[in-house]
Every structure is written in structure tokens, then in C-alpha cells.
Design a protein around this motif. Structure first.
Motif, mmCIF file in Angstrom:
data_model
loop_
_atom_site.group_PDB
_atom_site.id
_atom_site.type_symbol
_atom_site.label_atom_id
_atom_site.label_comp_id
_atom_site.label_asym_id
_atom_site.label_seq_id
_atom_site.Cartn_x
_atom_site.Cartn_y
_atom_site.Cartn_z
ATOM 1 N N SER A 256 16.489 11.007 36.138
ATOM 2 C CA SER A 256 16.788 10.681 36.988
ATOM 3 C C SER A 256 17.965 10.948 38.228
ATOM 4 O O SER A 256 18.675 11.176 37.111
ATOM 5 N N GLY A 257 18.223 11.504 39.043
ATOM 6 C CA GLY A 257 19.735 11.844 39.496
ATOM 7 C C GLY A 257 19.729 13.099 39.999
ATOM 8 O O GLY A 257 18.646 13.876 40.758
ATOM 9 N N GLU A 258 20.491 14.520 39.310
ATOM 10 C CA GLU A 258 20.403 15.424 39.665
ATOM 11 C C GLU A 258 20.885 16.270 38.439
ATOM 12 O O GLU A 258 21.427 15.908 37.609
ATOM 13 N N ALA A 259 20.262 17.704 37.984
ATOM 14 C CA ALA A 259 19.841 18.081 37.098
ATOM 15 C C ALA A 259 19.687 20.077 37.420
ATOM 16 O O ALA A 259 19.083 19.919 38.342
ATOM 17 N N TYR A 260 20.135 20.879 36.347
ATOM 18 C CA TYR A 260 20.089 22.373 36.974
ATOM 19 C C TYR A 260 19.122 22.834 35.264
ATOM 20 O O TYR A 260 20.492 22.067 34.414
ATOM 21 N N PHE A 261 18.415 23.516 35.908
ATOM 22 C CA PHE A 261 17.674 24.035 34.290
ATOM 23 C C PHE A 261 17.572 25.191 34.149
ATOM 24 O O PHE A 261 17.445 25.641 35.017
ATOM 25 N N GLU A 262 18.390 26.186 32.843
ATOM 26 C CA GLU A 262 17.713 27.791 32.443
ATOM 27 C C GLU A 262 16.594 27.004 31.589
ATOM 28 O O GLU A 262 16.668 26.408 30.131
ATOM 29 N N VAL A 263 15.654 27.051 31.834
ATOM 30 C CA VAL A 263 13.980 27.047 30.266
ATOM 31 C C VAL A 263 14.201 28.072 30.012
ATOM 32 O O VAL A 263 14.277 28.680 30.069
ATOM 33 N N ALA A 264 13.770 28.073 28.496
ATOM 34 C CA ALA A 264 13.837 28.576 27.974
ATOM 35 C C ALA A 264 12.181 29.056 27.653
ATOM 36 O O ALA A 264 11.302 28.279 27.420
ATOM 37 N N LYS A 265 11.535 30.025 27.624
ATOM 38 C CA LYS A 265 10.221 31.108 27.910
ATOM 39 C C LYS A 265 9.935 30.214 26.106
ATOM 40 O O LYS A 265 9.941 30.851 24.950
ATOM 41 N N MET A 266 8.751 29.891 26.582
ATOM 42 C CA MET A 266 7.482 30.110 25.272
ATOM 43 C C MET A 266 6.555 30.264 25.834
ATOM 44 O O MET A 266 5.453 28.948 26.087
ATOM 45 N N ASP A 267 5.671 31.642 25.631
ATOM 46 C CA ASP A 267 4.289 30.991 25.838
ATOM 47 C C ASP A 267 3.374 30.093 25.261
ATOM 48 O O ASP A 267 3.770 29.804 24.076
ATOM 49 N N GLY A 268 2.781 30.023 26.328
ATOM 50 C CA GLY A 268 1.634 28.792 25.779
ATOM 51 C C GLY A 268 2.463 28.002 26.116
ATOM 52 O O GLY A 268 0.829 26.608 25.543
ATOM 53 N N LYS A 269 3.371 27.466 26.494
ATOM 54 C CA LYS A 269 3.926 25.910 25.978
ATOM 55 C C LYS A 269 4.875 25.880 27.111
ATOM 56 O O LYS A 269 6.113 26.038 27.431
ATOM 57 N N PRO A 270 3.630 25.653 28.347
ATOM 58 C CA PRO A 270 4.781 25.055 29.389
ATOM 59 C C PRO A 270 5.387 24.031 29.452
ATOM 60 O O PRO A 270 5.886 22.730 28.928
#
Length: 388
Positions: free
Chosen positions: A225-239
Motif C-alpha cells: 500500500s502506498g508507493e514503492a520502487y522494486f528491483e526484483v532479483a531474477k529467479m527463473d521459474g519463480k515469478p
């Protein structure tokens, strides 16, 4: 070299949006030339003294505004331009030059007592509360660095950088011991966290993120809730997915920003890198870098191309940045970051603002800039009243 009068006329035309883009660029280019400095000082000083154009109703206010410009350090200079409020652009012109207007102080000096704040509205900072699975809470801004809690085999660590991180004990993750934590920032707060999978999240003011202490199973889910910036770690097959109310954003590895405040007209998801898929109800849409999806409260979703991603993530980088923002929209951001209550009185003029200002600026600096566009303010305690 143009004389002062000709330059002042050009600046006035720029302020009233009567210049072409090419003319405006040439005008601003003159700021970087040393031989134009005196001309700019003379022209801009004359414009600042024009009370009719800039809403400066008395000499004291003019002196305070001029002082705030001439004494601002380059690192904290305000760079503002403006589609409707001419004086805000004036500040942008001085900042774009990267110089100080020396030697043109008002005749009556402004004393230190004049600048003393008569309120307790201050810029935000790193403030957050971590709620553990058992309901206990840790105030992170006052917690020391190092291990601050343990949950199963997962250790919660506050890093020297001020970030929150998770470390699995013995190098193993016990999927039977899944628990959920919530990181929440107040108004006037922000915080960074590294989730157990290595995903980095920047949380803006008045926001919260709920997440598991370990990502077991075939997917990784968090709730925002609210606001966030994401830098998602890549994990193949695990969205990785972010739930916002009844909307879901799903990615494999990407950088994106979600703005989902309840007092805004839409939930805005902006993609900077990679790809995301957004689901809402029976519909879904995909985004490419530079696109933004806006989900209105009515349920309608639209995708916009070539958005200003720098503006979107300016808060993460320590700035407010506006592009044709309404006065109400500007004040909502001020309210969240300065933890101030906002009220409006009278018939306020229509205004659209554009520009950039450091989030560590004092509220007095920010309001002085806005006042130059013929909007005024009264501060009492933590309440800011907007006046015509």
C-alpha cells in the motif's frame, strides 16, 4: 551581447510560454556563458521585484525570496520550470545557471529572527516500523545496527547503510517456518529493504509492505500500500508478484515503481527495465520499459507510452519532480513527506507546476518557491493552509 532590456523581454516571453523550444534552449544556453552572467543578474533581479507578475505583495517577502535564491548552495539549488506559474520558472532559470546572484541584496537586510521557523514542519527521513510475525514491533530509525530479531532460522539485520535485510541461518531455508513481516513508513518517512530473495525495495512515505520471511513454493508474493520502487532479483521459474488491492503485478526480474496511495485518482505502475504483466479482474496487460499503466478507481486501466521515468522515481533519488502537476497534487506530496496537514481557503487560481527540488529542503524553501506563483500559505503547528 544583448542589452539588459532585451534579455529581460526574452525572459518574460519565456515565462509566459511565448518562446519556441529552440528560442528557449538558446536563452538557457546563455546561462552557461560567463559573459552573460551580469545580464542575467540584472534581468532576473528586475523580474523578482515585479510584484504584479510574481505576487510579491510587500518588500519583506521580496527580500526573503531573493535571499533564499542568493544563499542556496548549488547542491540544493531548485530547478523549476513551469507551464502556468511564471515565478516558479524564474527560480528554474537561476538554478539552471549553476551560479549565485551575488551583490544584489535588498537594501533592508533580513535578520536571523525573520527566518526563524514558527512551526514544526520538517523534511522526512529514514523512519519505519517493522512488525514481526508475533505482532511485536521494532522502530527502525532508533534501532541499532546489526541483528535486531530472529524468526525461525531467519535473522533480521539492520545494515550500516540503514537498510533492512534478512539472512538465513546455517545457509538453509526451512519452508515449514514461513512467517510474515510488515514494514511500514509513517508520513515523513522512507526506508529501504532487501527481501530474503535479494529483491531491493525502496518504500516511500505513508506506505507499507507485507512479505514472507522466506519465499517457499513456486512464486514470490508481497502486498503493497502506498508507493514503492522494486528491483526484483531474477529467479527463473519463480515469478515475483506485488498485490495492490485487487490488482496484481507479476514479473520475473525487473525494475518498476508502483504508486498506490488511496488519495490519488489512480494506481500507477511504471516500468523502467524488463517486463511486467498486470492483472485486474478478468483483464490483463503487459508493460514495456518507459510505459505506465494507470488503474482508475472506476476500474478502467490505460497504458501510456514514453512516460517521464525520472519524474516517477525522483522520490527514490531524493527529489520532488513535477511535470504539469496540479497544486493539489503538489500539496499531497508535501503532506506525505513533511507530515503536514493541508487545508485550502478561498478561490485558488488554476496552476500547473513542473520542476525539481531536493526533498531535504526546508518547508520554508519549498513554500517560498510556490508563493512566487501567486499562491500563499499560512503554517500553524503542522498545518499548512493554502491561500489565494
Amino acid at each position: 551581447m544583448m542589452d539588459d532590456k532585451a534579455l529581460a523581454q526574452l525572459i518574460n516571453r519565456y515565462l509566459s510560454e511565448d518562446l519556441s523550444r529552440e528560442e528557449a534552449e538558446r536563452l538557457l544556453d546563455s546561462l552557461s556563458r560567463g559573459d552573460a552572467r551580469e545580464q542575467w543578474e540584472a534581468a532576473l533581479a528586475a523580474l523578482l521585484q515585479n510584484r504584479e507578475a510574481h505576487g510579491l505583495s510587500d518588500p519583506a517577502r521580496m527580500q526573503a525570496a531573493f535571499r533564499s535564491i542568493t544563499q542556496r548552495k548549488p547542491a540544493r539549488m531548485i530547478r523549476l520550470w513551469h507551464a502556468a506559474a511564471a515565478a516558479v520558472l524564474f527560480i528554474g532559470l537561476t538554478a539552471g545557471a549553476a551560479f549565485l546572484l551575488n551583490g544584489r541584496q535588498a537594501k533592508s537586510p533580513v535578520t536571523a529572527a525573520d527566518n526563524k521557523p514558527l512551526h514544526n514542519v520538517t523534511p522526512g527521513g529514514n523512519k519505519a516500523v517493522l512488525t514481526l510475525a508475533d505482532g511485536s514491533q521494532i522502530t527502525l530509525d532508533s534501532a541499532g545496527n546489526g541483528a535486531i530479531a530472529s524468526q525461525g532460522n531467519m535473522q533480521v539485520i539492520k545494515l550500516n547503510s540503514g537498510q533492512l535485510a534478512y539472512n538465513a541461518g546455517n545457509g538453509a531455508k526451512d519452508s515449514r517456518m514461513i512467517s510474515y513481516n510488515t514494514l511500514a513508513t509513517p508520513r515523513g518517512g522512507q526506508f529501504q529493504i532487501i527481501l530474503p530473495d535479494g529483491t531491493k525495495v525502496w518504500l516511500n512515505a505513508a506506505s507499507s509492505l507485507r512479505y514472507p520471511t522466506t519465499f517457499a513454493g513456486k512464486e514470490r508474493k508481497v502486498k503493497l500500500s502506498g508507493e514503492a520502487y522494486f528491483e526484483v532479483a531474477k529467479m527463473d521459474g519463480k515469478p515475483f508478484s506485488v498485490d495492490v488491492d485487487d490488482m496484481q503485478i507479476q514479473v520475473l526480474g525487473t525494475h518498476f515503481n508502483v504508486m498506490a496511495y488511496r488519495d490519488e485518482a489512480s494506481i500507477r505502475t511504471t516500468l523502467l527495465e524488463g517486463a511486467v504483466r498486470i492483472r485486474h479482474g478478468a483483464g490483463q496487460t503487459s508493460l514495456h520499459p518507459g510505459q505506465q499503466a494507470q488503474l482508475k478507481t472506476s476500474g478502467e486501466m490505460k497504458v501510456f507510452d514514453d512516460v517521464d521515468v525520472e519524474e516517477t522515481v525522483a522520490w527514490k533519488n531524493g527529489y520532488f519532480q513535477f511535470n504539469r502537476a496540479s497544486l493539489a497534487g503538489v500539496m499531497r506530496q508535501i503532506s506525505r513527506w513533511y507530515d503536514a496537514d493541508i487545508a485550502f481557503e478561498g478561490n485558488l487560481p488554476e496552476r500547473e507546476f513542473g520542476g525539481k527540488i531536493a526533498r531535504n529542503s526546508s518547508i520554508d524553501e519549498v513554500l517560498k518557491v510556490l508563493e512566487l506563483s501567486n499562491v500563499h500559505f499560512r503554517i500553524e503547528g503542522k498545518k499548512i493552509t493554502v491561500l489565494p
